[in-house]
Design an enzyme around this catalytic site. Structure first.
Site, PDB file in Angstrom:
ATOM      1  CG  HIS A   1      -0.334  -0.053   2.468  1.00  0.00           C
ATOM      2  ND1 HIS A   1       0.309   0.909   3.044  1.00  0.00           N
ATOM      3  CD2 HIS A   1      -0.354  -1.284   3.448  1.00  0.00           C
ATOM      4  CE1 HIS A   1       0.678   0.611   4.176  1.00  0.00           C
ATOM      5  NE2 HIS A   1       0.428  -0.709   4.542  1.00  0.00           N
TER       6      HIS A   1
ATOM      7  CG  HIS B   1       0.625  -5.482  15.082  1.00  0.00           C
ATOM      8  ND1 HIS B   1       1.883  -5.405  15.579  1.00  0.00           N
ATOM      9  CD2 HIS B   1       0.675  -5.032  13.707  1.00  0.00           C
ATOM     10  CE1 HIS B   1       2.698  -5.193  14.412  1.00  0.00           C
ATOM     11  NE2 HIS B   1       2.052  -4.998  13.382  1.00  0.00           N
TER      12      HIS B   1
ATOM     13  CB  CYS C   1       0.843  -6.570  20.023  1.00  0.00           C
ATOM     14  SG  CYS C   1       1.856  -5.369  19.093  1.00  0.00           S
TER      15      CYS C   1
ATOM     16  CG  HIS D   1       4.295  -1.415   2.252  1.00  0.00           C
ATOM     17  ND1 HIS D   1       3.049  -1.945   1.945  1.00  0.00           N
ATOM     18  CD2 HIS D   1       4.615  -1.790   3.406  1.00  0.00           C
ATOM     19  CE1 HIS D   1       2.895  -2.715   3.076  1.00  0.00           C
ATOM     20  NE2 HIS D   1       3.758  -2.720   3.869  1.00  0.00           N
TER      21      HIS D   1
ATOM     22  CE  LYS E   1      -2.663  -8.149   6.222  1.00  0.00           C
ATOM     23  NZ  LYS E   1      -1.952  -8.990   7.479  1.00  0.00           N
TER      24      LYS E   1
ATOM     25  CB  CYS F   1       4.092  -8.918  18.793  1.00  0.00           C
ATOM     26  SG  CYS F   1       3.009  -8.407  17.293  1.00  0.00           S
TER      27      CYS F   1
ATOM     28  CB  CYS G   1       6.418  -6.373  16.573  1.00  0.00           C
ATOM     29  SG  CYS G   1       5.065  -5.250  16.857  1.00  0.00           S
TER      30      CYS G   1
ATOM     31  CE  LYS H   1       2.584   1.546  10.421  1.00  0.00           C
ATOM     32  NZ  LYS H   1       3.452   0.487  10.607  1.00  0.00           N
TER      33      LYS H   1
HETATM   34  N1  MSP Z   1      10.267  -6.379   7.373  1.00  0.00           N
HETATM   35  C1  MSP Z   1      10.299  -5.393   8.079  1.00  0.00           C
HETATM   36  C2  MSP Z   1      11.619  -4.188   7.993  1.00  0.00           C
HETATM   37  C3  MSP Z   1      12.970  -5.178   8.021  1.00  0.00           C
HETATM   38  S1  MSP Z   1      13.953  -4.187   7.453  1.00  0.00           S
HETATM   39  C4  MSP Z   1      15.482  -4.899   7.660  1.00  0.00           C
HETATM   40  C5  MSP Z   1       9.122  -4.488   8.111  1.00  0.00           C
HETATM   41  N2  MSP Z   1       8.382  -4.722   7.221  1.00  0.00           N
HETATM   42  S2  MSP Z   1       6.851  -3.874   7.031  1.00  0.00           S
HETATM   43  O1  MSP Z   1       6.446  -4.150   5.491  1.00  0.00           O
HETATM   44  O2  MSP Z   1       6.055  -3.938   8.107  1.00  0.00           O
HETATM   45  O3  MSP Z   1       7.407  -2.190   6.903  1.00  0.00           O
HETATM   46  C6  MSP Z   1       8.171  -1.626   6.178  1.00  0.00           C
HETATM   47  C7  MSP Z   1       8.464  -0.140   6.103  1.00  0.00           C
HETATM   48  O4  MSP Z   1       7.064   0.162   5.729  1.00  0.00           O
HETATM   49  C8  MSP Z   1       8.839   0.110   7.575  1.00  0.00           C
HETATM   50  O5  MSP Z   1       9.559   1.281   7.408  1.00  0.00           O
HETATM   51  C9  MSP Z   1       7.341   0.956   8.066  1.00  0.00           C
HETATM   52  O6  MSP Z   1       7.571   2.023   8.806  1.00  0.00           O
HETATM   53  C10 MSP Z   1       7.177   1.374   6.508  1.00  0.00           C
HETATM   54  N3  MSP Z   1       5.372   1.555   6.715  1.00  0.00           N
HETATM   55  C11 MSP Z   1       4.455   0.806   6.701  1.00  0.00           C
HETATM   56  N4  MSP Z   1       3.264   1.596   7.030  1.00  0.00           N
HETATM   57  C12 MSP Z   1       3.627   2.869   6.736  1.00  0.00           C
HETATM   58  C13 MSP Z   1       3.116   4.350   6.886  1.00  0.00           C
HETATM   59  N5  MSP Z   1       1.789   4.263   7.134  1.00  0.00           N
HETATM   60  N6  MSP Z   1       3.619   5.411   6.770  1.00  0.00           N
HETATM   61  C14 MSP Z   1       5.104   5.332   6.529  1.00  0.00           C
HETATM   62  N7  MSP Z   1       5.796   4.116   6.433  1.00  0.00           N
HETATM   63  C15 MSP Z   1       5.021   3.020   6.670  1.00  0.00           C
HETATM   64  O7  MSP Z   1       8.955  -3.669   9.156  1.00  0.00           O
END
Ligand code: MSP
Length: 665
Positions: free
Chosen positions: A20, A154, A151, A23, A305, A128, A131, A302
């Protein structure tokens, strides 16, 4: 700039759900940054990828009834397609399921083990799966029912884990880490995050469990295949495996390491504490900087998902171009801070900054060159008018401010500087009224001077905005009859008025048509795409019952997870004034420790004079959806006790000093 190479990484994304906008955010920033560096001649490398191991992924695959391998392959394809659709040009996609990566992880483990940093013990506690983190008592929402503790992020039940585990001696790294933050203040940025990390590490570090026996989907511990390596140990290593440290597949480590890691604030600790500790333990050079950005928010929460409030990329693509999305995110949200994103905000930015700003400047300049000079752009020469010289100076200033701010990752301010330049050229055109000059043959050379300055100003500005608006910049560049690719021209080498090979302007397309706000919003709302786009998926529904449903059933009381949704923060009132035509409202400007102060309307004017509240420390509900009152937007609510029969408000405050932005829990 001085640097010869540049290596930027994004977090690797969990292969458990579809991508989304949250990411896409970091990845778009990394893309713009890489284009910026390359344009300035820096040999650059941009890494992104997917995090594919662990209990969470195992469960996601199980819920879909797919073998884990198949599940992750599918999700990875989806992520790659989404990033391609956004026009993101990364250099390598690392997958933790890649054999080369696994080789690196095992090698890092072996070195740490040989150096005495790993020992076997047993772990008992709460974990969790979302996380991928063990949760200490401070990090858990205490149990309120038979689902056990939850958590706080979450809002889902934690897993009870009691098993044999290998531990990394993180406790031994407290001093080296504190020394690192002290001697390299640039290691964690911005400062607010650095301070957070220093305070966390100063509080003492416990050894970190780094293996699991109950998780099968992971990289085996060398010499003890009953254990798989902890997902974060595995995932963080991607930043070096992708360059070939510890494997023979890639050979870029010496060329590009150390990295600039871009990460969200939710994963700060892993990057700023565990990761440098692992690297120090193994004797590997540390990353240059961990730059921590904020969260994209919707309705103050935030986007993601878990809450089902994410902006879906397919909806965005239906109405907006990639350049519009990139521009909006970089301009609207101060990088490092949380920022609310909305479809309305995006439409408004597109209309004001792109259509009315850059687009209008380009189309009026090109149209006049075509109409008055048969499409042959006049070029600056000889003596210029005082005003034209001022335009030149302003644009040079915009360019240097842009470089400075962009290089420091202040994207919003960099774009502001560029748009100051756009406004200057625009004003210059309006002031000089070339359409009038064109009517009088004796003003020919004046007309030539005005359009030469406008054309050259536009060319210079296009060069700096090209990393953020690659498609648009190229399009306008071509329409200007300019050769080459703006992304391959270093703006710092592009001299004002330099001799150019310019071909005739003939085709002018409206680069930025205005968007119809009402129509688009009505369509989006009709499709029910905003703001809650996803319902909990069937396989998640047991754990993901919405708290609203629970609290309705629980009548008078609310659960702790309902309370944690309310973001109460300390703030200071900076300005206050009465709202005209009402006795009740004060308009306050308050500092919540954010990039910009906020405006809040408070119904306290009958009891507090404006001068009584200025300078006061107050408590604000910070995540209340914005409301309009008397045509003014209120972004939050003050807390006050309601006293006596007339409900006289008495503002809540603190008796000790509290920084602005501090959260009340
Ligand atoms: N897999 C771990 C990261 C491992 S790095 C060695 C992870 N993955 S994640 O898919 O959950 O999140 C990846 C990134 O996307 C994180 O930096 C997270 O902050 C970012 N974001 C997810 N949702 C977000 C927002 N709503 N806003 C900004 N960034 C967001 O954590």
């Amino acid at each position: 700039m001085g640097e010869k190479t540049f290596y930027v990484t994004t977090p690797i994304y969990y292969a458990n759900a579809k991508p989304h906008l949250g990411h896409a955010y970091t990845t778009l920033v990394a893309d713009a940054l890489t284009r910026f560096k390359r344009q300035r001649g820096v040999d650059s490398f941009f890494l992104t990828g997917t995090d594919e191991h662990g209990i969470n992924i195992e469960r996601a695959a199980e819920a879909r009834g797919l073998p884990v391998n198949e599940h992750v392959d599918q999700v990875v394809d989806e992520f790659k397609a989404a990033f391609a659709r956004l026009g993101i040009e990364y250099d390598r996609w690392i997958r933790t399921n890649d054999p080369a990566h696994q080789e690196t992880v095992q090698k890092l483990w072996r070195i740490l083990d040989e150096r005495g940093h790993i020992y076997k013990g047993s772990y008992e506690g709460w974990f969790c799966g979302y996380c991928n983190e063990f949760k200490d008592a401070d990090d858990r929402v205490p149990a309120t029912d038979d689902r056990g503790p939850m958590c706080p992020i979450h809002e889902r039940p934690l897993d009870r884990v009691a098993e044999e585990s290998y531990f990394f001696k993180l406790s031994a790294f407290q001093k080296p880490l504190l020394d690192l933050y002290e001697s390299h203040p640039e290691f964690v940025q911005p400062d607010v995050r650095r301070n957070e990390v220093i305070s966390f590490v100063s509080g003492g570090l416990k050894d970190q469990s780094v293996s699991r026996v109950s998780v099968k989907w992971g990289i085996p511990v060398p010499g003890d295949s009953a254990h798989t390596i902890y997902v974060w140990f595995d995932a963080l290593s991607n930043y070096i495996s992708a360059l070939g440290w510890g494997n023979d597949t890639y050979h870029d480590f010496d060329r590009y390491w150390p990295a600039l890691h871009l990460v969200g604030k939710d994963i700060l600790r892993f990057h700023a504490v565990y990761w440098p500790a692992f690297l120090m333990g193994a004797g590997i050079e540390l990353p240059r900087t961990v730059f921590v950005h904020g969260m994209l928010l919707r309705g103050g929460q935030k986007m993601g998902k878990t809450l089902g409030n994410a902006i879906q990329l397919e909806v965005l693509h239906r109405y907006f171009t990639n350049d519009q999305i990139r521009y909006y995110l970089l301009r609207e949200v101060a990088f490092g801070q949380d920022g609310e994103v909305t479809y309305e905000g995006l439409i408004d930015r597109v209309n004001s900054d792109l259509a009315d700003g850059l687009g209008n400047l380009a189309s009026r300049t090109l149209t006049m060159v075509r109409n008055y000079f048969a499409g042959n752009p006049p070029r600056p020469r000889g003596e210029q008018s005082v005003e034209a010289s001022d335009v030149k100076l302003r644009i040079e200033d915009s360019k240097s401010r842009f470089d400075e701010e962009f290089g420091a990752l202040n994207f919003s301010r960099a774009l502001e500087a560029a748009w100051t330049g756009i406004a200057r050229v625009d004003k210059f055109i309006t002031d000089n009224q070339p359409w009038k000059l064109a009517k009088d043959p004796s003003s020919r050379s004046q007309l030539e001077g005005v359009l030469a300055t406008a054309y050259e100003g536009l060319r210079q500005l296009l060069l700096i905005v090209a990393p953020i608006l690659p498609v648009t910049a190229r399009e306008i560049w071509n329409q200007m009859g300019l050769a080459d690719d703006p992304l391959q021209i270093n703006p710092n080498n592009a001299k004002w008025g330099e001799a150019l090979d310019v071909s005739k302007i003939d085709r002018i397309s409206p680069g930025f048509p205005k968007l119809d706000r009402e129509k688009i919003m009505a369509e989006i709302e009709n499709q029910n795409a905003a703001p809650v786009a996803e319902q909990p998926k069937p396989q998640e529904s047991a754990a993901a019952q919405t708290p609203t449903t629970q609290s309705a059933a629980a009548s008078e009381t609310i659960a702790i997870e309902d309370f944690v949704k309310i973001e109460l923060r300390a703030a200071t009132v900076l300005e206050a004034e009465r709202v005209p035509k009402t006795d009740k409202l004060l308009r306050l400007i308050v500092d919540l420790g954010e990039a910009q102060p906020r405006q809040i309307l408070a119904g306290i004017a009958e009891h507090y004079a404006p001068e009584e509240v200025v300078g006061r420390k107050i408590i604000v509900v910070a995540n209340l959806a914005p409301r309009k009152m008397r045509g003014l937007e209120s972004n939050g609510m003050l807390l006050a006790a309601s006293v006596g029969e007339d409900g006289r408000p008495v503002l809540a405050t603190f008796t000790e000093d509290v920084p602005n932005g501090a959260r009340l829990k």
